[in-house]
Motif scaffolding. Structure first.
Motif, PDB file in Angstrom:
ATOM      1  N   LYS A 140       7.456  -5.651  -8.311  1.00 51.38           N
ATOM      2  CA  LYS A 140       7.554  -4.872  -9.538  1.00 51.38           C
ATOM      3  C   LYS A 140       7.488  -5.787 -10.749  1.00 51.38           C
ATOM      4  CE  LYS A 140      10.476  -1.327  -7.361  1.00 51.38           C
ATOM      5  NZ  LYS A 140      11.771  -0.614  -7.402  1.00 51.38           N
ATOM      6  N   GLY A 141       6.835  -5.300 -11.785  1.00 47.34           N
ATOM      7  CA  GLY A 141       6.794  -6.040 -13.039  1.00 47.34           C
ATOM      8  C   GLY A 141       6.213  -7.428 -12.879  1.00 47.34           C
ATOM      9  N   MET A 142       6.970  -8.422 -13.356  1.00 44.90           N
ATOM     10  CA  MET A 142       6.500  -9.804 -13.348  1.00 44.90           C
ATOM     11  C   MET A 142       6.404 -10.390 -11.951  1.00 44.90           C
ATOM     12  SD  MET A 142       5.782 -10.377 -16.435  1.00 44.90           S
ATOM     13  CE  MET A 142       5.493 -12.135 -16.347  1.00 44.90           C
ATOM     14  N   GLU A 143       7.004  -9.726 -10.962  1.00 44.67           N
ATOM     15  CA  GLU A 143       6.904 -10.232  -9.588  1.00 44.67           C
ATOM     16  C   GLU A 143       5.455 -10.252  -9.101  1.00 44.67           C
ATOM     17  OE1 GLU A 143       9.373  -7.854  -7.151  1.00 44.67           O
ATOM     18  OE2 GLU A 143      11.250  -8.697  -7.892  1.00 44.67           O
ATOM     19  N   LEU A 144       4.632  -9.376  -9.683  1.00 45.98           N
ATOM     20  CA  LEU A 144       3.216  -9.341  -9.319  1.00 45.98           C
ATOM     21  C   LEU A 144       2.489 -10.613  -9.742  1.00 45.98           C
ATOM     22  CD1 LEU A 144       2.460  -5.650 -10.302  1.00 45.98           C
ATOM     23  CD2 LEU A 144       2.260  -6.593  -8.002  1.00 45.98           C
ATOM     24  N   LEU A 145       3.066 -11.325 -10.718  1.00 42.13           N
ATOM     25  CA  LEU A 145       2.433 -12.526 -11.251  1.00 42.13           C
ATOM     26  C   LEU A 145       3.163 -13.801 -10.851  1.00 42.13           C
ATOM     27  CD1 LEU A 145       1.665 -11.212 -14.860  1.00 42.13           C
ATOM     28  CD2 LEU A 145       0.117 -11.295 -12.896  1.00 42.13           C
ATOM     29  N   LYS A 146       4.129 -13.679  -9.934  1.00 40.32           N
ATOM     30  CA  LYS A 146       4.870 -14.849  -9.475  1.00 40.32           C
ATOM     31  C   LYS A 146       4.529 -15.155  -8.022  1.00 40.32           C
ATOM     32  CE  LYS A 146       8.927 -14.135 -12.448  1.00 40.32           C
ATOM     33  NZ  LYS A 146      10.398 -13.910 -12.464  1.00 40.32           N
ATOM     34  N   PRO A 147       4.671 -16.419  -7.610  1.00 37.65           N
ATOM     35  CA  PRO A 147       4.418 -16.764  -6.208  1.00 37.65           C
ATOM     36  C   PRO A 147       5.391 -16.040  -5.280  1.00 37.65           C
ATOM     37  CG  PRO A 147       4.491 -18.735  -7.574  1.00 37.65           C
ATOM     38  CD  PRO A 147       4.977 -17.606  -8.427  1.00 37.65           C
ATOM     39  N   THR A 148       4.915 -15.678  -4.115  1.00 39.58           N
ATOM     40  CA  THR A 148       5.774 -15.047  -3.117  1.00 39.58           C
ATOM     41  C   THR A 148       6.637 -16.097  -2.424  1.00 39.58           C
ATOM     42  OG1 THR A 148       4.169 -15.290  -1.322  1.00 39.58           O
ATOM     43  CG2 THR A 148       3.962 -13.344  -2.725  1.00 39.58           C
ATOM     44  N   GLU A 149       7.580 -15.643  -1.623  1.00 39.21           N
ATOM     45  CA  GLU A 149       8.460 -16.562  -0.916  1.00 39.21           C
ATOM     46  C   GLU A 149       7.703 -17.411   0.101  1.00 39.21           C
ATOM     47  OE1 GLU A 149      11.557 -14.348   0.869  1.00 39.21           O
ATOM     48  OE2 GLU A 149      12.530 -13.795  -1.034  1.00 39.21           O
ATOM     49  N   MET A 197      -7.633  -4.347  -5.066  1.00 38.73           N
ATOM     50  CA  MET A 197      -6.430  -4.896  -4.443  1.00 38.73           C
ATOM     51  C   MET A 197      -5.285  -5.008  -5.437  1.00 38.73           C
ATOM     52  SD  MET A 197      -7.302  -4.979  -1.406  1.00 38.73           S
ATOM     53  CE  MET A 197      -5.703  -5.585  -0.855  1.00 38.73           C
ATOM     54  N   ALA A 198      -5.607  -5.195  -6.720  1.00 36.37           N
ATOM     55  CA  ALA A 198      -4.557  -5.207  -7.732  1.00 36.37           C
ATOM     56  C   ALA A 198      -3.885  -3.834  -7.811  1.00 36.37           C
ATOM     57  CB  ALA A 198      -5.132  -5.600  -9.088  1.00 36.37           C
ATOM     58  N   MET A 199      -4.704  -2.773  -7.815  1.00 34.81           N
ATOM     59  CA  MET A 199      -4.143  -1.421  -7.836  1.00 34.81           C
ATOM     60  C   MET A 199      -3.373  -1.126  -6.550  1.00 34.81           C
ATOM     61  SD  MET A 199      -7.082   0.893  -9.724  1.00 34.81           S
ATOM     62  CE  MET A 199      -8.429   0.360  -8.684  1.00 34.81           C
ATOM     63  N   TYR A 200      -3.848  -1.663  -5.440  1.00 36.25           N
ATOM     64  CA  TYR A 200      -3.158  -1.468  -4.158  1.00 36.25           C
ATOM     65  C   TYR A 200      -1.766  -2.083  -4.191  1.00 36.25           C
ATOM     66  CZ  TYR A 200      -1.931  -2.289   0.737  1.00 36.25           C
ATOM     67  OH  TYR A 200      -1.257  -2.354   1.939  1.00 36.25           O
ATOM     68  N   ARG A 201      -1.642  -3.316  -4.720  1.00 37.25           N
ATOM     69  CA  ARG A 201      -0.326  -3.965  -4.785  1.00 37.25           C
ATOM     70  C   ARG A 201       0.619  -3.200  -5.714  1.00 37.25           C
ATOM     71  NH1 ARG A 201       0.262  -7.958  -0.835  1.00 37.25           N
ATOM     72  NH2 ARG A 201       2.184  -8.462  -1.970  1.00 37.25           N
ATOM     73  N   ILE A 202       0.072  -2.687  -6.809  1.00 42.52           N
ATOM     74  CA  ILE A 202       0.918  -1.912  -7.734  1.00 42.52           C
ATOM     75  C   ILE A 202       1.349  -0.609  -7.082  1.00 42.52           C
ATOM     76  CG2 ILE A 202       0.932  -0.676  -9.933  1.00 42.52           C
ATOM     77  CD1 ILE A 202      -1.031  -2.802 -10.990  1.00 42.52           C
ATOM     78  N   TYR A 203       0.427   0.033  -6.350  1.00 43.08           N
ATOM     79  CA  TYR A 203       0.727   1.300  -5.704  1.00 43.08           C
ATOM     80  C   TYR A 203       1.774   1.139  -4.599  1.00 43.08           C
ATOM     81  CZ  TYR A 203       0.093   5.442  -2.778  1.00 43.08           C
ATOM     82  OH  TYR A 203       0.308   6.572  -2.018  1.00 43.08           O
ATOM     83  N   LYS A 204       1.642   0.062  -3.812  1.00 41.91           N
ATOM     84  CA  LYS A 204       2.586  -0.160  -2.718  1.00 41.91           C
ATOM     85  C   LYS A 204       3.979  -0.493  -3.226  1.00 41.91           C
ATOM     86  CE  LYS A 204       1.796  -0.307   1.124  1.00 41.91           C
ATOM     87  NZ  LYS A 204       1.858   0.734   2.177  1.00 41.91           N
ATOM     88  N   ARG A 205       4.070  -1.034  -4.440  1.00 43.48           N
ATOM     89  CA  ARG A 205       5.346  -1.345  -5.093  1.00 43.48           C
ATOM     90  C   ARG A 205       6.210  -2.313  -4.287  1.00 43.48           C
ATOM     91  NH1 ARG A 205       7.347   4.437  -7.756  1.00 43.48           N
ATOM     92  NH2 ARG A 205       5.503   4.746  -9.061  1.00 43.48           N
ATOM     93  N   ARG A 206       5.568  -3.207  -3.593  1.00 42.60           N
ATOM     94  CA  ARG A 206       6.334  -4.252  -2.919  1.00 42.60           C
ATOM     95  C   ARG A 206       6.869  -5.252  -3.939  1.00 42.60           C
ATOM     96  NH1 ARG A 206       2.275  -5.473   2.206  1.00 42.60           N
ATOM     97  NH2 ARG A 206       2.630  -3.495   3.307  1.00 42.60           N
ATOM     98  N   ALA A 239      -0.059 -15.271  -6.452  1.00 42.27           N
ATOM     99  CA  ALA A 239       0.243 -14.147  -7.338  1.00 42.27           C
ATOM    100  C   ALA A 239      -0.270 -12.888  -6.657  1.00 42.27           C
ATOM    101  CB  ALA A 239      -0.400 -14.320  -8.706  1.00 42.27           C
ATOM    102  N   PRO A 240       0.610 -12.003  -6.206  1.00 41.37           N
ATOM    103  CA  PRO A 240       0.185 -10.814  -5.456  1.00 41.37           C
ATOM    104  C   PRO A 240      -0.868  -9.976  -6.175  1.00 41.37           C
ATOM    105  CG  PRO A 240       2.553 -11.079  -5.310  1.00 41.37           C
ATOM    106  CD  PRO A 240       2.076 -12.110  -6.291  1.00 41.37           C
ATOM    107  N   LEU A 241      -0.845  -9.976  -7.518  1.00 39.29           N
ATOM    108  CA  LEU A 241      -1.814  -9.182  -8.263  1.00 39.29           C
ATOM    109  C   LEU A 241      -3.239  -9.698  -8.057  1.00 39.29           C
ATOM    110  CD1 LEU A 241      -1.684  -6.736 -10.233  1.00 39.29           C
ATOM    111  CD2 LEU A 241      -1.886  -8.387 -12.104  1.00 39.29           C
ATOM    112  N   PHE A 242      -3.354 -10.958  -7.632  1.00 39.14           N
ATOM    113  CA  PHE A 242      -4.666 -11.571  -7.427  1.00 39.14           C
ATOM    114  C   PHE A 242      -5.047 -11.605  -5.950  1.00 39.14           C
ATOM    115  CE2 PHE A 242      -3.758 -12.819 -11.673  1.00 39.14           C
ATOM    116  CZ  PHE A 242      -4.965 -13.139 -12.282  1.00 39.14           C
TER     117      PHE A 242
END
Length: 668
Positions: free
Chosen positions: A616-625, A605-614, A84-87
């Motif tokens: 969006k929304g629920m994607e921050l809480l889903k596994p990456t590819e 790092m949570a704020m960093y991921r939100i700021y970078k906007r790689r 989860a990118p937010l973590f």
């Protein structure tokens, strides 16, 4: 095995992985930290919150971290970010914790080396009071036994008591025993020589009894006879405690936070040797380290059982063991006791430090880490209890001969193991041999834990910059060199204060926050059902009841329990202190800062991921590819064209399942 996997390294067998976890989890925290926390928190009562914390928070988090590492074949910094990118900051938080713990933990290994070197001397230095660093209050149990053996028949006691003012009740008691007590005066050791108990009591305006060498009594004519122990009257300090505090640490020479004192060169040299040994082990890698674990994980039990057997045969040992197993239930109402229990479970099992994720990342994908987690956790708990029996048996013996209660023998603190255990060794046949064996055991325990921690640091570096894997030796040596430099301030006379501050704050409330974050990630974001599916992919078939246990722990019990303890621990937080020295307020501020540094990466790092906007929304809480088993991830990364990637996924059910799982949302 792919080239990448080969570069990263693997355990030689599942047994090597279990032994490595045992060597990491069963460490100085069991022998050094657990007994002194029992000592500080009312003996047996501490076992209640410790056991509850172990099975409702410790074991669930232990298994969680093993699964994350084994499933992804990644260290915590990369694994949690992909889940989860937010973590993303969770992996960095564990890295900060293990760095702080590794720096100060290695000081303990340096102490064990110093003790081991001195164990080769003809006379063990902690058993004598004849050294320059000893004070007049130094009390040697060995010297006291010599004084007792030198007692001769004398009329001194009789002459003394013909003129001393005494109470009628005392006279009646003495007359009944005079015929059986012909050897006088009773002797005891104080101020570098033997003294009669009579003279010591007289010098303080008290009287001695014919059969009592540990207490003095009041001289009033009242019927209310009171007794005072010679231990407290003379301000005695065990020779083993003075050796530890004054010789090893250099404490007691006026150093404080404003005046750091001189450097302890012997400790500095031992610290350097300890880091050189760690660097050599690190350069060899997990494949070679696994072979060493067969010895380092099993040898300590031989020594612990020997010390327990010897300790149990000493006079008064039953008193210490009774104190150990007798619960003082009133202590359970104190939040600090539960906080200590939680921190001990995290400390002993190595939770929240990323080391378990790292160790399991080198395991075979189909290894049964569920079995491993249960075995290691139970053995860890039993080892702590075994070490407690060993040390409290010795404390009971010392309390009996010094005429004091068990809690008054030595100061409660990290040095408890460096006082009670060495004292036990003095009373064993061939004490030099047993001393070498014991401190070599401590060295093995400490080094086994440290190697896992250092692997976490170097793995995080090489996972971030894969090209550095070709220079793993340099990365390991550089890491050890930096940690050695950071540990030098703890080699000064005031170094024990910095050591205490780090121990007090780096693995305390901050590590509880990390544990809460891990359970929230798995239980509420990634989803326990999906996590259990990952476990099934690795070949572990769990019964329905066991699955329910894990789900209830990850979703409800573990996070709520840890959150409650965190709140009450912060509410009743006690600033760090060493012995009778309480640290200045600005030092307490540094302690809070050390704890905060460990958890700051989470929000930053949570704020960093939100700021970078790689994402969006629920994607921050889903596994990456990139999230998934290493062998599938490598296949996807090796596809040079997107079209060939989809063609491959269409012809491989496992890969299709991997792709579908990654496209799902939260699954609770």
């Amino acid at each position: 095995m792919s080239a990448a996997a080969a570069d990263r390294g693997k355990w030689g067998s599942p047994l090597e992985f279990v032994l490595s976890c045992l060597s990491y989890a069963v460490g100085l925290g069991n022998v050094w930290r657990f007994p002194y926390l029992c000592y500080r928190n009312g003996g047996g009562a501490f076992l209640v919150p410790h056991t509850i914390m172990l099975f409702l928070a410790g074991l669930p988090l232990f298994f969680l971290e093993l699964v994350v590492g084994q499933y992804s074949s990644l260290g915590p910094s990369e694994a949690f970010k992909m889940m989860a990118p937010l973590f993303q900051g969770l992996g960095l938080a564990t890295l900060v914790v293990i760095i702080l713990v590794t720096i100060y933990y290695h000081i303990i290994i340096a102490w064990t080396i110093l003790y081991a070197v001195d164990s080769f001397k003809a006379e063990l230095p902690w058993g004598s009071c004849a050294y320059d660093f000893n004070t007049e209050n130094c009390f040697s149990q060995l010297e006291d036994l010599k004084c007792i053996a030198s007692e001769t028949t004398s009329d001194e006691w009789y002459e003394y008591h013909t003129t001393a003012p005494i109470s009628e009740s005392l006279v009646l008691g003495w007359n009944a025993t005079l015929a059986e007590n012909k050897e006088h005066p009773l002797m005891t050791f104080w101020n570098q020589s033997c003294h009669s108990v009579v003279s010591l009591c007289t010098s303080r305006g008290l009287v001695a009894l014919p059969n009592n060498r540990t207490h003095c009594f009041n001289t009033t004519l009242s019927q209310n006879v009171t007794a005072a122990s010679l231990h407290s009257l003379l301000g005695r300090v065990l020779s083993s405690e003075e050796y530890y505090s004054r010789f090893v640490l250099g404490a007691g020479y006026g150093a404080d936070w404003e005046h750091w004192g001189g450097i302890q060169w012997r400790v500095l040299v031992c610290l350097l040797v300890a880091w050189i040994i760690a660097a050599i082990c690190l350069v060899k890698g997990v494949a070679s380290a696994g072979k060493v674990m067969y010895f380092t994980a099993l040898y300590p039990y031989v020594v612990l059982f020997a010390l327990l057997i010897r300790g149990a045969t000493l006079e008064g040992a039953a008193d210490g063991i009774f104190y150990y197993i007798s619960p003082q239930w009133e202590t359970l109402s104190k939040a600090a006791v539960w906080g200590d229990a939680a921190s001990q479970v995290f400390y002993a099992l190595g939770l929240g430090c990323g080391s378990l994720v790292t160790l399991s990342s080198y395991s075979n994908f189909h290894n049964n880490c569920h079995r491993d987690a249960v075995i290691v956790t139970i053995v860890n708990c039993l080892t702590s209890i075994l070490a407690g029996f060993s040390i409290f048996a010795v404390l009971g013996f010392l309390a009996h001969h010094m005429g004091v209660s068990v809690p008054d023998v030595v100061q409660s603190g990290p040095g408890l193991a460096f006082v009670a255990y060495p004292e036990a060794v003095l009373h064993m046949p061939q004490p030099q041999l047993w001393a070498v064996m014991f401190f070599f055991m401590l060295f093995c325990l400490g080094l086994g834990s440290q190697i896992a921690g250092l692997e976490s640091i170097t793995t995080a570096i090489m996972d971030k910059w894969p090209k550095l894997r070709a220079h793993k030796a340099l990365v390991g040596v550089g890491t050890c060199a930096c940690c050695f430099i950071a540990g030098i301030p703890m080699c000064f006379e005031g170094g024990v204060y910095l050591f205490t501050l780090l121990d007090w704050n780096s693995a305390a409330w901050s590590i509880l926050i990390i544990g809460i974050a891990e359970t929230v990630l798995i239980g509420w974001v990634y989803g326990p059902n999906r996590f259990l599916e990952n476990i099934a992919e690795m070949g572990m078939k769990l019964p329905w009841a066991v699955k329910m246990y894990w789900k209830s722990c990850w979703v409800v019990m573990s996070p709520l329990l840890l959150l409650g303890i965190l709140i009450f621990s912060l509410y009743e937080f006690t600033p760090a202190y060493y012995g009778t020295y309480f640290f200045p307020q600005w030092v307490d501020g540094i302690g809070w800062l050390l704890g905060a540094v460990s958890v700051i990466p989470l929000p930053l790092m949570a704020m960093y991921r939100i700021y970078k906007r790689r994402e969006k929304g629920m994607e921050l809480l889903k596994p990456t590819e990139d999230w998934g088993p290493a062998h599938l991830r490598e296949k996807i990364m090796n596809d040079s064209h997107k079209e060939s990637k989809f063609n491959y996924l269409g012809h491989d059910n496992t890969a299709c399942e991997f792709d579908v799982i990654n496209s799902q949302g939260m699954n609770i």
